[in-house]
Design a protein around this motif. Structure first.
Motif, PDB file in Angstrom:
ATOM      1  N   SER A 118       5.114  12.400 -25.891  1.00  0.00           N
ATOM      2  CA  SER A 118       6.460  12.489 -25.351  1.00  0.00           C
ATOM      3  C   SER A 118       6.839  13.947 -25.166  1.00  0.00           C
ATOM      4  N   ALA A 119       7.125  14.339 -23.940  1.00  0.00           N
ATOM      5  CA  ALA A 119       7.533  15.713 -23.662  1.00  0.00           C
ATOM      6  C   ALA A 119       8.857  16.034 -24.346  1.00  0.00           C
ATOM      7  N   ILE A 120       9.731  15.034 -24.448  1.00  0.00           N
ATOM      8  CA  ILE A 120      11.034  15.245 -25.078  1.00  0.00           C
ATOM      9  C   ILE A 120      10.867  15.542 -26.568  1.00  0.00           C
ATOM     10  N   LEU A 121      10.074  14.731 -27.261  1.00  0.00           N
ATOM     11  CA  LEU A 121       9.863  14.942 -28.695  1.00  0.00           C
ATOM     12  C   LEU A 121       9.104  16.237 -28.957  1.00  0.00           C
ATOM     13  N   ALA A 122       8.152  16.565 -28.089  1.00  0.00           N
ATOM     14  CA  ALA A 122       7.398  17.810 -28.243  1.00  0.00           C
ATOM     15  C   ALA A 122       8.307  19.024 -28.110  1.00  0.00           C
ATOM     16  N   GLU A 123       9.308  18.920 -27.243  1.00  0.00           N
ATOM     17  CA  GLU A 123      10.238  20.024 -27.036  1.00  0.00           C
ATOM     18  C   GLU A 123      11.290  20.100 -28.125  1.00  0.00           C
ATOM     19  N   ARG A 124      11.756  18.947 -28.580  1.00  0.00           N
ATOM     20  CA  ARG A 124      12.906  18.914 -29.492  1.00  0.00           C
ATOM     21  C   ARG A 124      12.528  19.073 -30.958  1.00  0.00           C
ATOM     22  N   VAL A 125      11.439  18.450 -31.381  1.00  0.00           N
ATOM     23  CA  VAL A 125      11.069  18.470 -32.802  1.00  0.00           C
ATOM     24  C   VAL A 125      10.088  19.621 -33.050  1.00  0.00           C
ATOM     25  N   PRO A 126      10.440  20.577 -33.920  1.00  0.00           N
ATOM     26  CA  PRO A 126       9.545  21.703 -34.195  1.00  0.00           C
ATOM     27  C   PRO A 126       8.160  21.220 -34.623  1.00  0.00           C
ATOM     28  N   SER A 127       7.131  21.944 -34.227  1.00  0.00           N
ATOM     29  CA  SER A 127       5.757  21.499 -34.458  1.00  0.00           C
ATOM     30  C   SER A 127       5.440  21.305 -35.936  1.00  0.00           C
ATOM     31  N   TYR A 128       6.035  22.115 -36.817  1.00  0.00           N
ATOM     32  CA  TYR A 128       5.715  21.995 -38.247  1.00  0.00           C
ATOM     33  C   TYR A 128       6.433  20.823 -38.904  1.00  0.00           C
ATOM     34  N   LEU A 129       7.339  20.174 -38.176  1.00  0.00           N
ATOM     35  CA  LEU A 129       8.070  19.027 -38.710  1.00  0.00           C
ATOM     36  C   LEU A 129       7.620  17.708 -38.089  1.00  0.00           C
ATOM     37  N   ARG A 130       6.438  17.712 -37.508  1.00  0.00           N
ATOM     38  CA  ARG A 130       5.869  16.482 -36.966  1.00  0.00           C
ATOM     39  C   ARG A 130       4.377  16.431 -37.254  1.00  0.00           C
ATOM     40  N   ASP A 131       3.839  15.234 -37.171  1.00  0.00           N
ATOM     41  CA  ASP A 131       2.412  15.049 -37.404  1.00  0.00           C
ATOM     42  C   ASP A 131       1.598  15.853 -36.388  1.00  0.00           C
ATOM     43  N   GLN A 132       0.496  16.423 -36.845  1.00  0.00           N
ATOM     44  CA  GLN A 132      -0.315  17.259 -35.976  1.00  0.00           C
ATOM     45  C   GLN A 132      -0.902  16.479 -34.807  1.00  0.00           C
ATOM     46  N   ASP A 133      -1.023  15.155 -34.969  1.00  0.00           N
ATOM     47  CA  ASP A 133      -1.549  14.302 -33.899  1.00  0.00           C
ATOM     48  C   ASP A 133      -0.457  13.455 -33.253  1.00  0.00           C
ATOM     49  N   ASN A 134       0.820  13.770 -33.567  1.00  0.00           N
ATOM     50  CA  ASN A 134       1.982  13.082 -32.984  1.00  0.00           C
ATOM     51  C   ASN A 134       2.061  11.596 -33.341  1.00  0.00           C
ATOM     52  N   TYR A 135       1.648  11.272 -34.568  1.00  0.00           N
ATOM     53  CA  TYR A 135       1.809   9.897 -35.047  1.00  0.00           C
ATOM     54  C   TYR A 135       3.205   9.673 -35.628  1.00  0.00           C
ATOM     55  N   TRP A 136       3.851  10.702 -36.118  1.00  0.00           N
ATOM     56  CA  TRP A 136       5.218  10.594 -36.626  1.00  0.00           C
ATOM     57  C   TRP A 136       5.966  11.904 -36.390  1.00  0.00           C
ATOM     58  N   PHE A 137       7.305  11.811 -36.464  1.00  0.00           N
ATOM     59  CA  PHE A 137       8.162  12.940 -36.120  1.00  0.00           C
ATOM     60  C   PHE A 137       9.285  13.073 -37.153  1.00  0.00           C
ATOM     61  N   GLY A 138       9.507  14.298 -37.632  1.00  0.00           N
ATOM     62  CA  GLY A 138      10.621  14.544 -38.534  1.00  0.00           C
ATOM     63  C   GLY A 138      11.940  14.442 -37.790  1.00  0.00           C
ATOM     64  N   LEU A 139      12.937  13.843 -38.440  1.00  0.00           N
ATOM     65  CA  LEU A 139      14.236  13.653 -37.800  1.00  0.00           C
ATOM     66  C   LEU A 139      15.382  14.303 -38.570  1.00  0.00           C
ATOM     67  N   SER A 140      15.193  14.550 -39.844  1.00  0.00           N
ATOM     68  CA  SER A 140      16.153  15.302 -40.653  1.00  0.00           C
ATOM     69  C   SER A 140      15.373  15.945 -41.790  1.00  0.00           C
ATOM     70  N   LYS A 141      15.972  16.924 -42.437  1.00  0.00           N
ATOM     71  CA  LYS A 141      15.244  17.642 -43.487  1.00  0.00           C
ATOM     72  C   LYS A 141      16.170  17.972 -44.651  1.00  0.00           C
ATOM     73  N   ARG A 142      15.543  18.191 -45.793  1.00  0.00           N
ATOM     74  CA  ARG A 142      16.252  18.577 -47.006  1.00  0.00           C
ATOM     75  C   ARG A 142      15.447  19.673 -47.686  1.00  0.00           C
ATOM     76  N   ALA A 143      16.109  20.518 -48.443  1.00  0.00           N
ATOM     77  CA  ALA A 143      15.427  21.590 -49.171  1.00  0.00           C
ATOM     78  C   ALA A 143      15.412  21.246 -50.655  1.00  0.00           C
ATOM     79  N   ARG A 144      14.330  21.641 -51.343  1.00  0.00           N
ATOM     80  CA  ARG A 144      14.250  21.442 -52.796  1.00  0.00           C
ATOM     81  C   ARG A 144      14.546  22.789 -53.442  1.00  0.00           C
ATOM     82  N   ILE A 145      15.703  22.873 -54.099  1.00  0.00           N
ATOM     83  CA  ILE A 145      16.216  24.165 -54.551  1.00  0.00           C
ATOM     84  C   ILE A 145      16.359  24.232 -56.073  1.00  0.00           C
TER      85      ILE A 145
END
Length: 355
Positions: A118-145
């Motif tokens: 998906s060109a849209i997901l590739a553009e919108r979701v940063p590469s480090y927050l998605r599977d390297q083979d595009n099997y899944w995509f990060g949609l929100s994130k949390r920090a462990r502090i």
């Protein structure tokens, strides 16, 4: 319109039969109204480990925009992964939404997902927050502090995860079990930064500073720090967001007694993890599922999806109570590695004596 089913007690054959009946009935009604249709053309079946009212608003808006009806099945992350894997090619699931990169990785390993181009997901979701083979995509994130008791304070030398081994913290640290997925993902990140031996030595140093045997969850450990039972812990930012969002006096008083520190701001950045989703391997409504994922990366959906659990969006700035915690530099380690290093993380914790 959103239809929610509780199928936890159904076999996959019963679930499949029920879906066939419902789809046939829907098709008949549409035929009567419109003179013809496809029973699957206007729906998407979502298996979700998220249980927030804001998600229902998201689904309603998707239906308004596309005409695609959302059928929602809710459950625990591990249970849903196992269910889809067991259902195999008979699974009615189109999308799995779950929390933590480690669980997303497990789902991929079990053959739950398929790759999505998906060109849209590739553009919108940063590469480090998605599977390297595009099997899944990060949609929100949390920090462990790092969270500490303001009254007792924290040594000025403690600025990173690595500093948790400092002798100045002897007998002051409260933690949850090493088997918890959040701690496994943190250890996976430590392994990537320091190697297996280095990460194991770090874990041994933290264990030496425990105030008590690992127990509870992030909320209970935060309460222990606020009460002075221990001085410091690690917690996901959304737990702090929940305290910020409440008007309940006791919770606000507890939050006011806590100090926060985003670790490793002078180096690789603070460890982050994600909630995410992927299209299932045997999705009967594949195109609708891809449209839904693309929709979740939109500005509107990102804000609601993140705010539902006081998380950070993967696209755009933080909104809601969580923004009060301030900005920070995050580790841009690829989230896939949090799963790939998971087995090594378990072994490292075991060797370190972190129960």
């Amino acid at each position: 319109m959103i239809i929610v089913y509780n199928w936890a007690s159904m076999s996959h054959h019963q679930a499949r039969a029920f879906l066939r009946f419902r789809c046939s009935l829907a098709a008949l009604l549409l035929v009567l109204m419109l003179g013809g249709c496809s029973s699957r053309a206007a729906e998407v079946n979502i298996y979700s480990a998220r249980h927030y009212d804001t998600d229902l608003a998201l689904y309603d808006r998707f239906t308004e925009l596309t005409g695609i009806r959302v059928n929602l099945i809710e459950g625990g992350s591990d249970a849903l992964i196992a269910r889809i894997a067991n259902e195999g090619k008979y699974s009615p699931a189109d999308i799995l939404i779950t929390v933590d990169a480690g669980r997303l990785w497990r789902a991929k390993e079990k053959g739950v997902f398929q790759a999505v181009d998906s060109a849209i997901l590739a553009e919108r979701v940063p590469s480090y927050l998605r599977d390297q083979d595009n099997y899944w995509f990060g949609l929100s994130k949390r920090a462990r502090i790092i969270v500490y008791n303001k009254k007792t304070g924290i040594p000025s030398s403690v600025k990173s995860y690595e500093d948790l081994v400092s002798d100045s913290l002897r007998g002051r640290i409260c933690m949850r079990s090493s088997s918890n997925i959040y701690n496994l993902s943190l250890m996976a990140a430590m392994i990537e930064s320091h190697g297996v031996d280095g990460a194991e030595q770090w874990a041994k140093g933290v264990v030496a500073n425990f105030a008590r045997k690992p127990q509870g969850n992030d909320t209970s450990n935060l309460r222990s720090v606020a009460a002075g039972e221990c001085g410091i812990t690690l917690a996901n930012t959304y737990y702090l967001g929940r305290f910020l969002a409440t008007d309940e006096p006791k919770s606000r008083t507890m939050f006011d007694s806590l100090g926060i520190l985003f670790p490793n701001q002078d180096g690789r950045g603070t460890h982050v993890n994600i909630s995410g989703a992927g299209v299932t391997k045997h999705a009967p409504n594949r195109e609708n599922a891809i449209k839904f994922l693309e929709y979740l990366s939109s500005d509107f959906a990102q804000a609601l999806f993140a705010e539902g659990n006081n998380e950070y969006p993967v696209v755009g700035e933080a909104s809601g109570p969580i923004r009060k915690l301030g900005s920070f530099i995050e580790d841009n380690l690829n989230s896939s590695l949090l799963g790939a290093n998971q087995a090594a993380a378990v072994r490292a914790y075991d060797k370190a004596g972190w129960q």
